[in-house]
Design an enzyme around this catalytic site. Structure first.
Site, mmCIF file in Angstrom:
data_model
loop_
_atom_site.group_PDB
_atom_site.id
_atom_site.type_symbol
_atom_site.label_atom_id
_atom_site.label_comp_id
_atom_site.label_asym_id
_atom_site.label_seq_id
_atom_site.Cartn_x
_atom_site.Cartn_y
_atom_site.Cartn_z
ATOM 1 N N HIS B 334 0.802 -1.214 0.000
ATOM 2 C CA HIS B 334 0.000 0.000 0.000
ATOM 3 C C HIS B 334 0.836 1.266 0.000
ATOM 4 O O HIS B 334 0.342 2.322 -0.375
ATOM 5 C CB HIS B 334 -0.949 0.019 1.206
ATOM 6 N N GLY B 335 2.042 1.165 0.444
ATOM 7 C CA GLY B 335 2.839 2.383 0.376
ATOM 8 C C GLY B 335 4.117 2.296 1.172
ATOM 9 O O GLY B 335 4.272 1.448 2.046
#
Lengths: 309, 487
Positions: B334-335
């Site tokens: 996700h990041g």
């Protein structure tokens, strides 16, 4: 396939018809409404012939601190307060340009200047522009200022999307606002509330380059049209002044602009009014009593400048 | 180009009409048109990254061809296997390196510098100003699934480069999923599509519902969420909790809304994409939540990481290890921020007890199946699961792990009993969220909440659709981007 496309055409066209009717009805009702103070000035700009010798320009500090009735009485003029709540110089210029286009050119502009004047603009209460989109020039300027989309500009009613509750509020259907505005001036009777500085440690003065350039252009235009200007630092509560970072830098910025166009400056930053919370309803706005006292001082000082002779 | 933009409102009908009227008779041309349209769609953001997407797509296609060539050459089994592994692994490494560079380079540099500073050594390494290409995580994983499935012989490699490019770049699901499997989507590009009126109408209905979730629910919740999480120190515990709940609906509305629009749009062109959300907030435990949330990603991790590691068919410690790996990788996907990793870790800690006790597949059917309302036990279970998920979202949304813990500390403090502070307008937003809840509850057995309308009368359909359009117009939020575009 044909049936599907016909259905899509039906949906799109019935939506457009709805939007056209919605726009006509809602814009008309909103323009008529006196329930929201933000509309009243626009209404007067667009529908009344405001033959003012003097206009007051600025943000909310202009709107609540400069009483035109007092100025008119003491200086024997006809003034109007174009103070624009929550908006910096780009929006103020839009309001002024619209005023000048549809009304009489003023002889003098009293320009309120402070730490927030040369800020980058925001979208505060954007819906106040919407009912006046029938004016093509105004519409184009608002679209550019607010970064609105092609759809907002060209599809009737589209711009009102998402503002349903604000429209209801504007029409007075869900709440009533205190909307006593006198020649654009709103005298606020609220009691002192220091909360807008109690959680802060400093105030930074704004210096957005595009806004500064717009400010310069506006002054240059006024200068070329022989419209006189005065810069005014209205009183703010002394504690807020002390918290302003690089205050001297801000003064120098405005000084250099003023010198360029030969604009006198009246500075009430350290006036006695600034030291007494009895004249303020928060740290950066005078209440009605403070506004009246300040406006009287301002009128006397403008008179002694001889600028109206 | 955002789905909820005027640009897309013009783009879609033009593409639709050309697709069905001009290119209908030639499948190859039709697929090529999809590629062109998809590249225009993607290039609308930043044309420079078209080259990157084209390159990774080409490499993945080529890897499939190489594996086919290896098989055709009839090498001895072991040699053939090793060569196939080498090709597959090379493509995986290449794609992950590209993804890693764009997404994680600065994160690793900063972590490296921070680690050294713990030992009192200050390193002067500069991070790069790297622009993250939109959707890179999605199309990379989609392309990788093809390579791996070819190696596993789940799908035959395709020589048709056009259909492969169309499969990877297909614009409805290019930038935020669902992450499609080649076994599902690629064959659909290889056979003729026929326009189906009822499927197209259903697709439009799903698009409308997706727009409602995104524009009305997600964007309005976002305004409040941003206010709260900008200054958590100024908020009470109750306001922070409300902000976290609003975020739960923001991310759900945003992401599932996007998926609905993607699936609905694909249906207009005769394609069936996989369901990506299956009413996750009606889950009775965390395991069920993860079977219903971002299904395309969770199944991707299950099939390509969890199962190859042994899955649940290994000893307990390895099950725990595998679970942690999956959730940490999921968080990391996700990041490049410790908050996402912490979020993953949090869910791993919730999931492990269920899998160790064999209770991770306790709830496989829809809640209150065959009944109108849940019973008290189900209500409590859904409430508890929702609360746990909301706590996890605090990590997801916070700017830093420190801020997340600070917010949670405040939520679980005495200030939780104070009245939350928010504008009266958010009562309207809560009402809209309630409408979402009710519609989704009654539609929970369908692929999307409004699917049941196809069995109702024409007039009822029109009434509901116009009502939803009116809601979208009246309560359109002011926010813009889809959250998952940043991934």
């Amino acid at each position: 396939m044909k049936k599907f496309i016909l259905h899509i055409i039906f949906v799109v066209s019935s939506s457009l018809v709805f939007l056209v009717f919605f726009d006509c009805i809602v814009s008309f009702q909103l323009r008529k409404s006196d329930n929201v103070i933000r509309n009243i000035v626009w209404k007067e700009i667009f529908t009344e012939k405001l033959e003012s010798d003097v206009v007051i320009m600025g943000n909310s500090r202009a709107m609540v601190q400069y009483n035109p009735i007092i100025l008119d009485t003491m200086l024997n003029i006809n003034s109007y307060n174009l103070g624009f709540d929550g908006r910096s110089i780009n929006s103020q210029i839009l309001r002024y340009n619209t005023y000048q286009r549809l009304n009489v050119k003023p002889k003098l502009i009293i320009q309120n200047i402070d730490f927030a004047t040369i800020a980058k603009d925001n979208a505060y209460c954007r819906e106040q522009f919407f009912p006046y989109f029938f004016d093509k020039t105004f519409r184009k300027e608002v679209v550019e200022l607010e970064g609105l989309t092609w759809a907002d500009e060209h599809i009737p009613g589209f711009r009102y999307g998402g503002y349903f509750h604000k429209i209801l509020s504007w029409l007075g259907l869900i709440e009533q606002e205190n909307s006593t505005l006198t020649k654009g001036y709103f005298g606020n009777n609220l009691k002192w509330d220091g909360s807008n500085i109690s959680k802060k440690t400093e105030i930074n003065y704004q210096k957005d380059s595009l806004s500064l350039s717009a400010f310069d252009n506006y002054l240059a235009k006024a200068y070329s049209e022989n419209i006189r200007l005065i810069f005014v630092y209205a009183p703010i509560y002394i504690r807020a002044t002390e918290m302003t970072k690089d205050l001297e830098g801000m003064f120098q910025m405005y000084d250099s602009i003023a010198q360029k166009y030969n604009i006198p400056i009246l500075n009430y930053t350290y006036d006695s009014i600034s030291y007494d919370t009895a004249y303020f309803y928060n740290a950066t706005h005078l209440n009605k009593t403070g506004a009246e006292l300040f406006t009287k001082k301002l009128a006397r000082d403008i008179d002694s400048l001889g600028i109206l002779k | 180009m955002l789905f909820n933009s005027i640009d897309f409102a013009f783009f879609l009908p033009i593409v639709f009409l050309l697709y069905w009227f001009v290119f209908k008779k030639n499948l190859r041309l039709q697929n090529l048109f999809i590629v062109v349209a998809s590249y225009v769609f993607y290039g609308w953001w930043d044309w420079r990254f078209l080259i990157l997407m084209g390159f990774t797509t080409f490499c993945s296609w080529l890897s499939g061809l190489l594996i086919l060539k290896i098989r055709d050459r009839n090498y001895e089994i072991e040699r053939g296997r090793k060569l196939s592994i080498a090709v597959t692994a090379s493509n995986i490494v290449l794609n992950l390196l590209i993804l890693g560079f764009f997404k994680y380079f600065n994160f690793f540099v900063e972590a490296f510098v921070e680690a050294f500073s713990l030992f009192g050594k200050e390193l002067s390494i500069h991070t790069l100003k790297i622009i993250l290409p939109v959707g890179i995580s999605f199309y990379t994983f989609q392309a990788l699934s093809y390579t791996i499935d070819v190696y596993r012989k789940k799908i035959e490699p395709t020589k048709d480069i056009v259909s492969f490019f169309a499969f990877v770049s297909f614009f409805p699901q290019l930038v935020a999923g669902p992450i499609e499997r080649a076994t599902n989507l690629l064959p659909q590009f290889q056979k003729k599509r026929v326009f189906d009126y009822s499927k197209a109408v259903d697709g439009m209905r799903q698009i409308l519902w997706g727009l409602f979730k995104k524009i009305v629910i997600a964007d309005n919740c976002a305004t409040f969420v941003n206010l709260v999480f900008e200054n958590p120190q100024d908020q009470t515990g109750s306001t922070l909790l409300l902000g976290a709940i609003f975020f739960a609906f923001q991310i759900y509305g945003d992401f599932s809304g996007y998926s609905d629009i993607a699936i609905g749009t694909a249906r207009l062109f005769g394609f069936n994409l996989m369901q990506n959300f299956n009413y996750p907030y009606f889950s009775r435990d965390i395991a069920e939540f993860w079977r219903r949330w971002h299904i395309s990603l969770t199944t991707w991790f299950r099939d390509y990481i969890y199962i190859p590691l042994g899955g649940s068919r290994v000893n307990k410690w390895k099950i725990v290890r595998n679970t942690f790996i999956i959730y940490l990788v999921s968080g990391f996907w996700h990041g490049a921020n410790w908050t996402f990793i912490t979020w993953g870790l949090f869910h791993a800690l919730l999931f492990v007890p269920l899998i160790l006790t064999g209770k991770n597949r306790k709830y496989t059917k829809t809640v209150a199946e065959g009944r109108l309302f849940p019973n008290i036990k189900e209500l409590i279970q859904m409430g508890m699961t929702f609360l746990l998920v909301v706590i996890g979202w605090v990590f997801f949304r916070a700017e830093s792990v420190g801020q997340a813990f600070y917010s949670l500390k405040k939520i679980f403090s005495r200030s939780i009993i104070e009245m939350p502070v928010f504008d009266k307008f958010y009562f309207i937003v809560l009402l809209l969220v309630f409408i979402l809840f009710v519609v989704e509850w009654f539609g929970r057995n369908s692929k999307y909440a409004l699917e049941g309308l196809k069995n109702k009368s024409k007039w009822f359909n029109w009434l509901i659709c116009f009502f939803i359009m009116l809601l979208i117009f009246c309560f359109k939020g002011q926010s813009g981007d889809f959250i998952y575009f940043q991934f």
